[in-house]
Design an enzyme around this catalytic site. Structure first.
Site, PDB file in Angstrom:
ATOM      1  N   ASP A  97       0.767  -1.206   0.126  1.00  0.00           N
ATOM      2  CA  ASP A  97      -0.036   0.000  -0.199  1.00  0.00           C
ATOM      3  C   ASP A  97       0.864   1.155   0.148  1.00  0.00           C
ATOM      4  O   ASP A  97       0.552   2.239   0.575  1.00  0.00           O
ATOM      5  CB  ASP A  97      -1.020  -0.102   1.130  1.00  0.00           C
ATOM      6  N   LYS A 153       1.904   2.286  -4.986  1.00  0.00           N
ATOM      7  CA  LYS A 153       2.285   1.667  -6.145  1.00  0.00           C
ATOM      8  C   LYS A 153       1.364   1.980  -7.426  1.00  0.00           C
ATOM      9  O   LYS A 153       2.012   2.284  -8.708  1.00  0.00           O
ATOM     10  CB  LYS A 153       2.521   0.054  -6.079  1.00  0.00           C
ATOM     11  N   GLY A 170      -4.775  -4.215  -3.820  1.00  0.00           N
ATOM     12  CA  GLY A 170      -5.742  -3.103  -4.169  1.00  0.00           C
ATOM     13  C   GLY A 170      -4.844  -1.819  -4.351  1.00  0.00           C
ATOM     14  O   GLY A 170      -4.310  -1.307  -3.570  1.00  0.00           O
ATOM     15  N   HIS A 171      -4.807  -1.706  -5.874  1.00  0.00           N
ATOM     16  CA  HIS A 171      -4.037  -0.448  -6.268  1.00  0.00           C
ATOM     17  C   HIS A 171      -4.891   0.675  -6.700  1.00  0.00           C
ATOM     18  O   HIS A 171      -5.826   0.525  -7.344  1.00  0.00           O
ATOM     19  CB  HIS A 171      -3.186  -0.874  -7.437  1.00  0.00           C
ATOM     20  N   GLN A 217       1.991  -6.017  -3.129  1.00  0.00           N
ATOM     21  CA  GLN A 217       2.421  -6.101  -1.792  1.00  0.00           C
ATOM     22  C   GLN A 217       3.697  -5.424  -1.710  1.00  0.00           C
ATOM     23  O   GLN A 217       3.918  -4.358  -2.173  1.00  0.00           O
ATOM     24  CB  GLN A 217       2.564  -7.669  -1.570  1.00  0.00           C
TER      25      GLN A 217
HETATM   26  P1  GDP Z   1      -0.720   0.442  -3.408  1.00  0.00           P
HETATM   27  O1  GDP Z   1      -1.374  -0.955  -2.894  1.00  0.00           O
HETATM   28  O2  GDP Z   1       0.789   0.459  -2.970  1.00  0.00           O
HETATM   29  O3  GDP Z   1      -1.049   0.630  -4.975  1.00  0.00           O
HETATM   30  O4  GDP Z   1      -1.753   1.482  -2.581  1.00  0.00           O
HETATM   31  P2  GDP Z   1      -2.995   1.593  -2.134  1.00  0.00           P
HETATM   32  O5  GDP Z   1      -3.847   2.126  -3.380  1.00  0.00           O
HETATM   33  O6  GDP Z   1      -3.325   0.406  -1.777  1.00  0.00           O
HETATM   34  O7  GDP Z   1      -2.936   2.643  -1.007  1.00  0.00           O
HETATM   35  C1  GDP Z   1      -2.364   4.069  -1.367  1.00  0.00           C
HETATM   36  C2  GDP Z   1      -3.515   4.961  -0.768  1.00  0.00           C
HETATM   37  O8  GDP Z   1      -2.988   6.223  -0.613  1.00  0.00           O
HETATM   38  C3  GDP Z   1      -4.613   5.219  -2.018  1.00  0.00           C
HETATM   39  O9  GDP Z   1      -5.812   5.566  -1.356  1.00  0.00           O
HETATM   40  C4  GDP Z   1      -4.082   6.507  -2.783  1.00  0.00           C
HETATM   41  O10 GDP Z   1      -5.026   7.038  -3.509  1.00  0.00           O
HETATM   42  C5  GDP Z   1      -3.236   7.281  -1.692  1.00  0.00           C
HETATM   43  N1  GDP Z   1      -2.355   8.219  -2.142  1.00  0.00           N
HETATM   44  C6  GDP Z   1      -1.442   7.702  -3.052  1.00  0.00           C
HETATM   45  N2  GDP Z   1      -0.319   8.761  -3.098  1.00  0.00           N
HETATM   46  C7  GDP Z   1      -0.895   9.615  -2.248  1.00  0.00           C
HETATM   47  C8  GDP Z   1      -0.399  10.855  -1.701  1.00  0.00           C
HETATM   48  O11 GDP Z   1       1.011  11.110  -1.951  1.00  0.00           O
HETATM   49  N3  GDP Z   1      -0.819  11.531  -0.826  1.00  0.00           N
HETATM   50  C9  GDP Z   1      -2.160  11.154  -0.314  1.00  0.00           C
HETATM   51  N4  GDP Z   1      -2.664  11.626   0.696  1.00  0.00           N
HETATM   52  N5  GDP Z   1      -2.579  10.002  -0.644  1.00  0.00           N
HETATM   53  C10 GDP Z   1      -1.947   9.020  -1.554  1.00  0.00           C
HETATM   54  P1  IMO Z   2      -1.102  -4.151  -2.128  1.00  0.00           P
HETATM   55  O1  IMO Z   2      -0.538  -4.728  -3.676  1.00  0.00           O
HETATM   56  C1  IMO Z   2      -1.105  -4.642   2.138  1.00  0.00           C
HETATM   57  C2  IMO Z   2      -0.982  -8.728   3.815  1.00  0.00           C
HETATM   58  C3  IMO Z   2      -2.307  -9.037   4.353  1.00  0.00           C
HETATM   59  C4  IMO Z   2      -1.766 -10.126   5.261  1.00  0.00           C
HETATM   60  C5  IMO Z   2      -0.711 -10.784   4.487  1.00  0.00           C
HETATM   61  C6  IMO Z   2      -1.154 -11.951   3.931  1.00  0.00           C
HETATM   62  O2  IMO Z   2      -2.367  -3.406  -2.290  1.00  0.00           O
HETATM   63  O3  IMO Z   2       0.142  -3.317  -1.658  1.00  0.00           O
HETATM   64  P2  IMO Z   2      -2.665 -12.615   2.030  1.00  0.00           P
HETATM   65  O4  IMO Z   2      -4.097 -12.509   1.756  1.00  0.00           O
HETATM   66  O5  IMO Z   2      -1.627 -12.274   0.842  1.00  0.00           O
HETATM   67  O6  IMO Z   2      -2.107 -14.322   2.197  1.00  0.00           O
HETATM   68  O7  IMO Z   2      -2.437 -11.969   3.264  1.00  0.00           O
HETATM   69  O8  IMO Z   2      -0.281  -9.698   3.596  1.00  0.00           O
HETATM   70  N1  IMO Z   2      -1.352  -8.134   2.434  1.00  0.00           N
HETATM   71  C7  IMO Z   2      -1.391  -6.999   1.957  1.00  0.00           C
HETATM   72  N2  IMO Z   2      -1.174  -5.604   2.857  1.00  0.00           N
HETATM   73  N3  IMO Z   2      -1.258  -4.329   0.782  1.00  0.00           N
HETATM   74  C8  IMO Z   2      -1.456  -5.420  -0.012  1.00  0.00           C
HETATM   75  O9  IMO Z   2      -1.421  -5.335  -1.414  1.00  0.00           O
HETATM   76  C9  IMO Z   2      -1.526  -6.893   0.517  1.00  0.00           C
HETATM   77  N4  IMO Z   2      -1.544  -7.999   0.171  1.00  0.00           N
HETATM   78  C10 IMO Z   2      -1.503  -8.854   1.109  1.00  0.00           C
HETATM   79  O10 IMO Z   2      -2.912  -8.113   5.019  1.00  0.00           O
HETATM   80  O11 IMO Z   2      -1.012  -9.502   6.448  1.00  0.00           O
HETATM   81 MG    MG Z   3      -2.988  -1.512  -1.945  1.00  0.00          MG
END
Ligand code: GDP
Ligand code: IMO
Ligand code: MG
Length: 424
Positions: free
Chosen positions: A13, A16, A40-41, A224
């Protein structure tokens, strides 16, 4: 444009999705190489938020080809829902999406097993996303998994499904006292999904290597993060795939000699979802503030994310393991209201100072962070569009991170929207 791998350098998270969306503009093909719909991206464009679970985050750019690589585990129902969701938002998903014939299928019994195992172990649980990821990768390693190519051949699919059900149903009834799965129901559902997905299927290694030979550039999208990697992460509190840069080769069939750069994505602080060690985790008062400001709730499960200070020990090891050549720092704006910001520069374990994380999980749980403190900037950075415009304290914080990590920061993000980021 070179071939770039993008990996999370913390616990997932990191943002990415947003960084991939930025880089996708300058490349031809975007390929996911591991994980499944545990990911979840998020990409925010034109006031709309898109959360991708399986489809690469480059899909929002017309004219780019997106591919789901062999290293990914695919729940076809989720994939179809994602395709439909994007189409309903006016995004083209037609001939611009491919699925590797060597990717493994997630089946309903994988999801059930994932949840039952977590329930059974109780307090010792991993805190998985419950999407069947671990059991699916376990079948892959156990050589009983069903791959996309098997699924496309009706006879092979029937045979493998029947064989797997026999073993899994014995587990359900004897170990978990849970209801068995019927063959017909799964078969019919998956035969239906197959019809709708068949046209996307490609043999990814040949497709990708030929494209590279023709001068096309590939962006490898990791899911991840490094510390959730099955080999290098905080085992057993990890996911079941290689989220590190090496996974990009294994999960696509593109050799290491074709990779030019590795970008590590980090938040300006740290978060983690699920169980496991987290040395720099905030005390409750700060946790609430940063979680609220950063909207730190999982993009997949909605669970609150655990938050903490930036851990340079963790990310320094990520630089080493992934061969990170540049860093994208996201969510700098979330620290805007913090009077002081801390960076962890060492771990204390008993009377020793560690420069790298320990391997044993019990030691991991025991380490104490050693911090250096910096003054906060107490200014809104969300409209900033260049490094020079950042408040001096924010510039010093970022320069200090570069110094500690010995790698350059090339992207800074100050908000969730596409335009809220700049190159350095
Ligand atoms: P990923 O899994 O690495 O793609 O990241 P996620 O999408 O799960 O989580 C990142 C969250 O931070 C999302 O809700 C984005 O919309 C938000 N986000 C990304 N960059 C920024 C930033 O620079 N500032 C803020 N406030 N939110 C951001
Ligand atoms: P993105 O791509 C954050 C975590 C779960 C749990 C562990 C194992 O959005 O960064 P799983 O279901 O993969 O067997 O769970 O990994 N986990 C993540 N945490 N971002 C993710 O993906 C994750 N995918 C799995 O919360 O601790
Ligand atoms: Mg994510």
């Amino acid at each position: 444009m070179p071939n770039i791998v993008v990996v999370g350098a913390q616990w997932g998270d990191e943002g990415k999705g947003k960084v991939i969306d930025m880089l996708a503009d300058r490349c031809d093909i975007i390929v996911r190489f591991q994980g499944g719909n545990n990911a979840g991206h998020t990409v925010v464009v034109g006031g709309r938020e898109f959360v991708m679970h399986l489809i690469p985050s480059g899909i929002l750019h017309p004219g780019k080809y997106c591919l789901i690589g062999n290293g990914v585990v695919v729940d076809p129902q989720v994939l179809l829902e994602e395709i439909e969701g994007l189409r309903a938002s006016g995004i083209e998903v037609e001939n611009n999406l491919g699925l590797s014939d060597q990717a493994h299928l997630i089946l309903p019994y994988h999801k059930a097993l994932d949840k039952l195992r977590e329930q059974k172990v109780g307090a010792g649980k991993i805190g998985t996303t419950g999407r069947g990821i671990g059991p699916c990768y376990a079948d892959k390693a156990n050589r009983v998994g069903i791959r996309v190519a098997d699924w496309m051949d009706d006879e092979v699919f029937r045979r493998k499904l029947a064989m797997n059900l026999e073993e899994k149903n014995a587990l359900f009834s004897r170990l978990y006292q849970a209801p068995a799965f019927g063959f017909e129901e799964i078969y019919r559902a998956y035969a239906g999904f197959r019809e709708r997905i068949a046209r996307c299927v490609v043999h990814a290694p040949v497709f990708l290597n030929e494209a590279i030979a023709q001068g096309k550039s590939v962006l490898f999208e990791g899911a991840q993060g490094t510390w959730l990697d099955i080999d290098h992460g905080t085992y057993p509190y990890v996911t079941s795939s290689n989220a590190t840069a090496g996974g990009a080769c294994v999960g696509t069939g593109v050799p290491p000699t074709k990779i030019d750069r590795v970008m590590g994505v980090v938040k300006a602080y740290t978060t983690r979802v699920g169980e496991g060690p987290f040395p720099t985790e905030f005390p409750p008062d700060l946790m609430g503030k940063i979680r609220a400001k950063g909207k730190e709730f999982g993009a997949t499960t909605g669970r609150p994310r655990r938050c903490g200070w930036f851990d340079a020990i963790l990310v320094k090891s990520s630089v080493l393991i992934n061969g990170i050549t540049e860093i994208a720092v996201t969510k700098l704006d979330v620290l805007d209201d913090s009077p002081r910001v801390k960076i962890c520069t060492a771990y204390r374990l008993g009377d020793k100072l560690l420069a790298h994380p320990p391997a044993a999980i019990d030691r991991w749980q025991e380490v104490e962070p050693v911090y250096e403190e910096h003054p906060g900037w107490l200014k809104d950075t969300s409209e900033v569009t260049s490094f020079e415009e950042l408040p001096p304290q924010a510039r010093r914080y970022l320069k200090r991170l570069e110094e500690l990590l010995r790698v350059r920061i090339s992207i800074i993000s100050v908000g969730s929207k596409r335009e809220q980021a700049f190159r350095v």
